[in-house]
Structure formats: C-alpha cells, structure tokens
Write a protein that holds these residues in place. Structure first.
Motif, PDB file in Angstrom:
ATOM      1  N   GLY A 178       0.786  -1.217   0.000  1.00 37.80           N
ATOM      2  CA  GLY A 178       0.000   0.000   0.000  1.00 37.80           C
ATOM      3  C   GLY A 178       0.820   1.269   0.000  1.00 37.80           C
ATOM      4  N   PHE A 179       0.686   2.068  -1.052  1.00 35.39           N
ATOM      5  CA  PHE A 179       1.306   3.390  -1.098  1.00 35.39           C
ATOM      6  C   PHE A 179       0.367   4.413  -0.468  1.00 35.39           C
ATOM      7  CE2 PHE A 179       3.632   1.284  -4.543  1.00 35.39           C
ATOM      8  CZ  PHE A 179       4.937   1.676  -4.255  1.00 35.39           C
ATOM      9  N   ASP A 180       0.949   5.495   0.018  1.00 38.43           N
ATOM     10  CA  ASP A 180       0.147   6.622   0.497  1.00 38.43           C
ATOM     11  C   ASP A 180      -0.325   7.489  -0.666  1.00 38.43           C
ATOM     12  OD1 ASP A 180       0.554   6.040   3.304  1.00 38.43           O
ATOM     13  OD2 ASP A 180       2.585   6.820   3.075  1.00 38.43           O
ATOM     14  N   VAL A 181       0.583   7.706  -1.628  1.00 40.24           N
ATOM     15  CA  VAL A 181       0.303   8.612  -2.740  1.00 40.24           C
ATOM     16  C   VAL A 181       0.928   8.051  -4.010  1.00 40.24           C
ATOM     17  CG1 VAL A 181       0.355  11.001  -3.556  1.00 40.24           C
ATOM     18  CG2 VAL A 181       0.577  10.531  -1.110  1.00 40.24           C
ATOM     19  N   LEU A 182       0.214   8.185  -5.134  1.00 43.80           N
ATOM     20  CA  LEU A 182       0.760   7.886  -6.449  1.00 43.80           C
ATOM     21  C   LEU A 182       0.979   9.196  -7.185  1.00 43.80           C
ATOM     22  CD1 LEU A 182      -1.433   4.869  -7.639  1.00 43.80           C
ATOM     23  CD2 LEU A 182       0.568   4.872  -6.119  1.00 43.80           C
ATOM     24  N   ALA A 183       2.194   9.409  -7.669  1.00 42.59           N
ATOM     25  CA  ALA A 183       2.495  10.544  -8.544  1.00 42.59           C
ATOM     26  C   ALA A 183       2.436  10.025  -9.963  1.00 42.59           C
ATOM     27  CB  ALA A 183       3.873  11.117  -8.220  1.00 42.59           C
ATOM     28  N   LEU A 184       1.399  10.403 -10.704  1.00 44.13           N
ATOM     29  CA  LEU A 184       1.119   9.797 -12.006  1.00 44.13           C
ATOM     30  C   LEU A 184       1.541  10.710 -13.141  1.00 44.13           C
ATOM     31  CD1 LEU A 184      -1.580   9.029 -10.038  1.00 44.13           C
ATOM     32  CD2 LEU A 184      -2.060   7.679 -12.050  1.00 44.13           C
ATOM     33  N   GLU A 185       2.408  10.209 -14.000  1.00 45.20           N
ATOM     34  CA  GLU A 185       2.675  10.859 -15.284  1.00 45.20           C
ATOM     35  C   GLU A 185       1.783  10.193 -16.322  1.00 45.20           C
ATOM     36  OE1 GLU A 185       5.924  10.930 -18.846  1.00 45.20           O
ATOM     37  OE2 GLU A 185       6.739  10.875 -16.812  1.00 45.20           O
ATOM     38  N   LEU A 186       0.938  10.986 -16.975  1.00 42.18           N
ATOM     39  CA  LEU A 186      -0.038  10.434 -17.910  1.00 42.18           C
ATOM     40  C   LEU A 186       0.108  11.086 -19.273  1.00 42.18           C
ATOM     41  CD1 LEU A 186      -3.126  10.296 -15.545  1.00 42.18           C
ATOM     42  CD2 LEU A 186      -1.581   8.436 -16.163  1.00 42.18           C
ATOM     43  N   SER A 187       0.219  10.270 -20.300  1.00 43.73           N
ATOM     44  CA  SER A 187       0.303  10.759 -21.669  1.00 43.73           C
ATOM     45  C   SER A 187      -1.098  10.968 -22.233  1.00 43.73           C
ATOM     46  CB  SER A 187       1.057   9.760 -22.542  1.00 43.73           C
ATOM     47  OG  SER A 187       0.273   8.593 -22.744  1.00 43.73           O
ATOM     48  N   SER A 188      -1.169  11.680 -23.337  1.00 39.03           N
ATOM     49  CA  SER A 188      -2.461  11.863 -24.000  1.00 39.03           C
ATOM     50  C   SER A 188      -3.022  10.535 -24.484  1.00 39.03           C
ATOM     51  CB  SER A 188      -2.306  12.832 -25.178  1.00 39.03           C
ATOM     52  OG  SER A 188      -1.350  12.344 -26.115  1.00 39.03           O
ATOM     53  N   PHE A 189      -2.153   9.587 -24.825  1.00 40.09           N
ATOM     54  CA  PHE A 189      -2.611   8.273 -25.265  1.00 40.09           C
ATOM     55  C   PHE A 189      -3.342   7.557 -24.122  1.00 40.09           C
ATOM     56  CE2 PHE A 189       1.598   8.241 -27.798  1.00 40.09           C
ATOM     57  CZ  PHE A 189       1.072   9.119 -28.730  1.00 40.09           C
ATOM     58  N   ALA A 220      -8.615  17.577 -30.366  1.00 43.19           N
ATOM     59  CA  ALA A 220      -8.753  16.262 -29.739  1.00 43.19           C
ATOM     60  C   ALA A 220      -7.568  15.970 -28.822  1.00 43.19           C
ATOM     61  CB  ALA A 220      -8.876  15.182 -30.809  1.00 43.19           C
ATOM     62  N   TYR A 221      -6.379  16.409 -29.242  1.00 40.11           N
ATOM     63  CA  TYR A 221      -5.182  16.228 -28.403  1.00 40.11           C
ATOM     64  C   TYR A 221      -5.348  16.977 -27.091  1.00 40.11           C
ATOM     65  CZ  TYR A 221      -0.332  16.973 -26.868  1.00 40.11           C
ATOM     66  OH  TYR A 221       0.827  17.061 -26.133  1.00 40.11           O
ATOM     67  N   ALA A 222      -5.758  18.259 -27.164  1.00 45.40           N
ATOM     68  CA  ALA A 222      -5.953  19.048 -25.953  1.00 45.40           C
ATOM     69  C   ALA A 222      -7.048  18.461 -25.079  1.00 45.40           C
ATOM     70  CB  ALA A 222      -6.281  20.490 -26.320  1.00 45.40           C
ATOM     71  N   ALA A 223      -8.125  17.994 -25.700  1.00 47.64           N
ATOM     72  CA  ALA A 223      -9.221  17.406 -24.929  1.00 47.64           C
ATOM     73  C   ALA A 223      -8.761  16.171 -24.164  1.00 47.64           C
ATOM     74  CB  ALA A 223     -10.378  17.055 -25.850  1.00 47.64           C
ATOM     75  N   ALA A 224      -7.899  15.366 -24.789  1.00 52.87           N
ATOM     76  CA  ALA A 224      -7.360  14.195 -24.092  1.00 52.87           C
ATOM     77  C   ALA A 224      -6.557  14.620 -22.877  1.00 52.87           C
ATOM     78  CB  ALA A 224      -6.505  13.361 -25.048  1.00 52.87           C
ATOM     79  N   LYS A 225      -5.735  15.664 -23.025  1.00 49.83           N
ATOM     80  CA  LYS A 225      -4.967  16.170 -21.885  1.00 49.83           C
ATOM     81  C   LYS A 225      -5.905  16.636 -20.776  1.00 49.83           C
ATOM     82  CE  LYS A 225      -0.633  15.898 -23.357  1.00 49.83           C
ATOM     83  NZ  LYS A 225       0.320  14.967 -22.706  1.00 49.83           N
ATOM     84  N   GLY A 226      -7.001  17.295 -21.169  1.00 48.53           N
ATOM     85  CA  GLY A 226      -7.922  17.844 -20.192  1.00 48.53           C
ATOM     86  C   GLY A 226      -8.646  16.813 -19.358  1.00 48.53           C
TER      87      GLY A 226
END
Length: 501
Positions: A178-189, A220-226
């Motif tokens: 069990g982690f306390d926090v996940l730092a997530l890097e997320l791509s548009s994909f 669409a790219y920006a919307a994925a980021k959003g």
C-alpha cells in the motif's frame, strides 16, 4: 463475436472492482500489457492477450503468464478483428494502439467497453487506497513527476512515480504493502481511454502541437490532456502563461470545492504559486493567502539542475510539483528538501560534464520544437545539436526565438532541409555544420556519426558555452530511439580530450 452481457461490467461496484470471472482482452504486450494481464489474472479474470509482434523475446515473456492460464495470440493477423471464438467483456488497451485500430474499432462497434490501464487501475483500487496526483502536458511531465516523488518521500510518505514512467499504475494502485500517494505521469494516449481519474489534484503543464496524427487534430489532443482534471477533488493546476491549460480547467467537471491554482514565473496573484526575488512562494495553499505568501524553496535550491542553474522550464516544473504536494497537505520544508535532493534523470536536460569550460548537456528527450525551445532558454550561449524526423512540425518560431542564444548549430538527421530552411530565414549569420548521415544501419555507424557531430560542436564552442543536444525532432530516422541518441552523445563526449570539471 459477442460481448459478455451476462456480466454487467459497468454496474459492478467500484472502487474495488471485482474482476473475477470477467473475460478480458488485453491489446498490446508491452510493460503495461504485461502488468494488466498479470494483475487481473491473479484476481480470477480470464485473460487473452493479443499483440501484433511475434518474436522469440515476446514469446519468452508470454510463457511466464501462459503457465498461469493467460492465453496469447501473437502476430499482426490477430490485431485486425476481435478474436474468433472468444467472448469478451472488456478490452484494456495499451497506449500505443490508435483509436481507429481495427480491433479496437470492432470492440466499440460491438458495445464492448475499451479502457486504458489507468481506468482499470482506478476502478480496481480500494476506496481507502492511495491518493492520486496527476501530471500531464506536452513537455516536462517526467521531470515534474519525479520532483513530486522526491518531495512526497521527503515528507515521510510512501510514494512512487508511476504511469508513463516507473511502475505501471495498476501495479502501484494494487501494491499489497500500500502506497500513500501515487504521482502519475499520464500521456495523451493513456488519457484518451480514461474516463474516471478522480485525482486529488492534477496539473496540465503546457499544450503545444504533438501527436496530432494519433488524436486526429489539435482540439482532440488538448481534450485528451484535459481529461486529467475530471473528478479532481482539491486543485486543478494550470500554467498562467498558457491559456489553453486554463481553458481545460474551465471546461473540467470537478467535485465541489476544487479550486483553480495557477503557476507563474513572476510574483503570484491569489491562488497561485510563483517566484519573488529568487524565492518560490505559495499564495494558494495557506489560509491568509489574500495578504501573504509562504516560502517553499529558492532558485539556489535548484541550481544543481543545470550548468547555469535551473532554466525557466525547470522552475515551472518545480512549482507544479510543489503545487500538487501542497494540495496533498505537504509542509513547505519537505518541498524544499525534496527539490534540493532531486536529480535529473537520464536524457532530460542532463548535464554530463564540463570540458575546458564548455558544458555538455543531453536533452535528447526534447523531441519537438516546444521542448527544444524550453531547453534552449536554459543557457545564454548555445552550440545546438539538432535534427531528425520533424514529422512536419513548424520550426520557424523555435529558431527565431533562439537566434540570439545560438553560437552555432550542428545538424543531424537524414533530411536536414526543414532545419536548414528555417535557419536561413531566421538566423542566417549563425554557423551551421551538417553531419553526413553516412551509413547508420548499425551501432558502429551511428556512433561514428555522433562522434563527428560532437567534435564539430566542440570546434564551434568556447569556454562558457553550452553544447546542447535538444534535437526538436524524433530519432527514428537514424537511431533506435531517443535514448540511444542520448547514449551515443554521452559516449562521444567522454572521448573528447581536455580538462574536466
């Protein structure tokens, strides 16, 4: 081919989604595909994996899971349609698969849900599982997420960077300790196939044209980021210098009480983090923010991140990491200590060595014009190693903006025409050396080419200059990947004579 209508997947309770008995199709057997198959199989799902590649290495990896009951269909022919004779309740796709890929299109037409690994992890994680702090943007994601990881760990939290870097999210979310926090890097994909993130806080660092062929256009790219802002509970963090990031905040469907928090390289307004007289300050996460700010760190705390200190893009990344940590309740002292301890990862504005007063920096990860522009702004006098597959990107603004910093340019790449044309228009006085691409079919040929490039750059540079590999282009025209390009650059630098500091 039919979906598993007898198992009402979307009606199952979550968080804590029970996947036992579900028939899951995993598309793609890379790092995330392996993790998806492994984690769901362990919990009683019936898993079938398809991948267009069929190599001895892939089959060897598949054997590990095959003995545990996971089925595999490898080869391009298995990616063209839904598996014959198999009933599927859910498709979980790897981020490299495009939305119009025939198998994914067929699944959607058949009414079968298509999820990312991120969506599945969020649904499977228990309600009392780790908090999620999300990071996306065109550039700076990995630096920011690893800065955040360092800050969280210096706050005494069990935290990990995951997603597009480090652990797959599903492994981190379901970690037995069990982690306390996940730092997530997320791509548009990854975000394209994700509906329910529900981060505690999230940031979009910047938006500039990238991966438009995959998404079908800039909107669409920006919307994925959003999508990273959907369901945010505490803070949606945006870049005040990039209006597109604020627009995504304004369009987001967040929980009551979530606030917009801005990042600026100047003095911050209320509900912003910024910089005052060399000090990184917070006017967002303190009760008396209307009349005061709290010190988080200083630019001196970031000075180790570059031969001439941290450039503006790294300061912004540090502010973003600090904002997310503060949204989670981290104290200012941990922000300072985490940033002091942070070190750049390989190939990301990595200062390799100083030889005869000339600094050599590997930022091979700067694979588009926006990333290269940020990298070039980090030094006053630059000999720039650039070139590769531009994928049609416009280089004019990049070169016009960097002209006053350029001492010289060394061009790699099979086709130098886009760079040569833009340089002739906007920086005709800057000396340019074109490296003969020669035969780059093997590592030895690529190594010789990089030796020539580094020696040409060294000849153009003087003490106090920075030789910077920030190609503004993809590496696929000459190198195996961006990492090989950076590794060969670093190796060529080690072979240079001179006094090292």
């Amino acid at each position: 081919m039919t979906s598993g209508a007898s198992i009402p997947l979307l009606e199952r309770s979550w968080p804590g989604l029970d996947v036992s008995g579900l028939r899951i199709l995993v598309t793609g057997f890379g790092v995330s595909g392996y993790a998806i198959a492994d984690q769901t199989m362990q919990r009683g799902a019936h898993v079938l994996v398809v991948d267009g590649t069929d190599t001895p290495e892939l089959r060897e990896r598949a054997q590990i899971l095959e003995v545990l009951g996971v089925q595999f269909r490898l080869g391009q022919e298995h990616t063209l349609e839904l598996p014959q004779g198999a009933k599927i309740d859910l498709v979980v796709t790897s981020p490299g698969w495009r939305p119009e890929q025939p198998l994914l299109a067929a699944a959607q037409a058949a009414g079968i849900p298509v999820w990312s690994e991120i969506e599945l992890a969020r649904r499977m994680q228990a309600a009392d599982g780790p908090a999620w702090l999300g990071i996306t943007g065109t550039n700076g994601k990995t630096t920011t997420v690893t800065m955040l990881e360092s800050i969280l760990q210096h706050a005494g939290l069990r935290a990990v960077a995951c997603g597009n870097v480090g652990l797959p999210v599903i492994e981190a979310a379901l970690d037995p300790e069990g982690f306390d926090v996940l730092a997530l890097e997320l791509s548009s994909f990854q975000l394209h196939w994700t509906e329910h993130l529900d981060c505690e806080a999230a940031v979009v660092l910047n938006i500039s044209p990238d991966h438009l062929d995959w998404h079908g256009g800039a909107d669409a790219y920006a919307a994925a980021k959003g999508r990273i802002f959907e369901g945010v509970r505490t803070a949606c963090v945006y870049n005040t210098a990039d209006s597109a990031t604020l627009h995504l905040v304004e369009e987001a469907d967040v929980l009551d009480g979530a606030r917009a928090v801005g990042l600026t390289l100047g003095p911050p307004a209320v509900s912003e983090l910024g910089v005052i007289d060399g000090v990184l300050v917070d006017r967002a996460f303190l009760a008396e923010r209307r009349h005061s700010a709290i010190e988080l760190a200083t630019l001196a705390d970031l000075a180790h991140l570059g031969p001439q200190g941290a450039g503006p893009h790294l300061v912004l990344d540090a502010l973003a990491a600090a904002a997310l940590a503060r949204a989670h309740g981290v104290e200012p002292l941990a922000v300072r200590d985490g940033l002091r301890a942070f070190r750049m990862g390989s190939h990301r504005a990595q200062h390799l060595v100083t030889i005869d007063g000339i600094s050599f920096v590997d930022d091979t990860k700067a694979t588009n014009p926006a990333a290269a522009a940020a990298s070039l702004r980090s030094a006053e006098r630059v000999v720039w190693l650039a070139g590769g597959d531009t994928k049609g990107a416009d280089l004019d603004a990049l070169i016009a903006g960097a002209r006053d910093r350029l001492v010289g340019v060394v061009l790699l790449g099979a086709d130098d025409a886009p760079f040569t044309a833009a340089l002739s228009r906007h920086a005709p006085e800057i000396p340019v050396r074109r490296i003969d691409p020669g035969d780059t079919g093997d590592v030895a040929g690529r190594s010789r080419m990089m030796d020539d490039a580094v020696q040409a750059a060294r000849a153009l540079a003087s003490a106090g200059d920075v030789v910077l590999l920030a190609p503004a282009a993809a590496s696929i025209d000459q190198f195996r990947d961006y990492a090989e390009r950076g590794d060969l650059f670093a190796a060529a630098v080690t072979r240079l004579p001179g006094e090292r500091a």
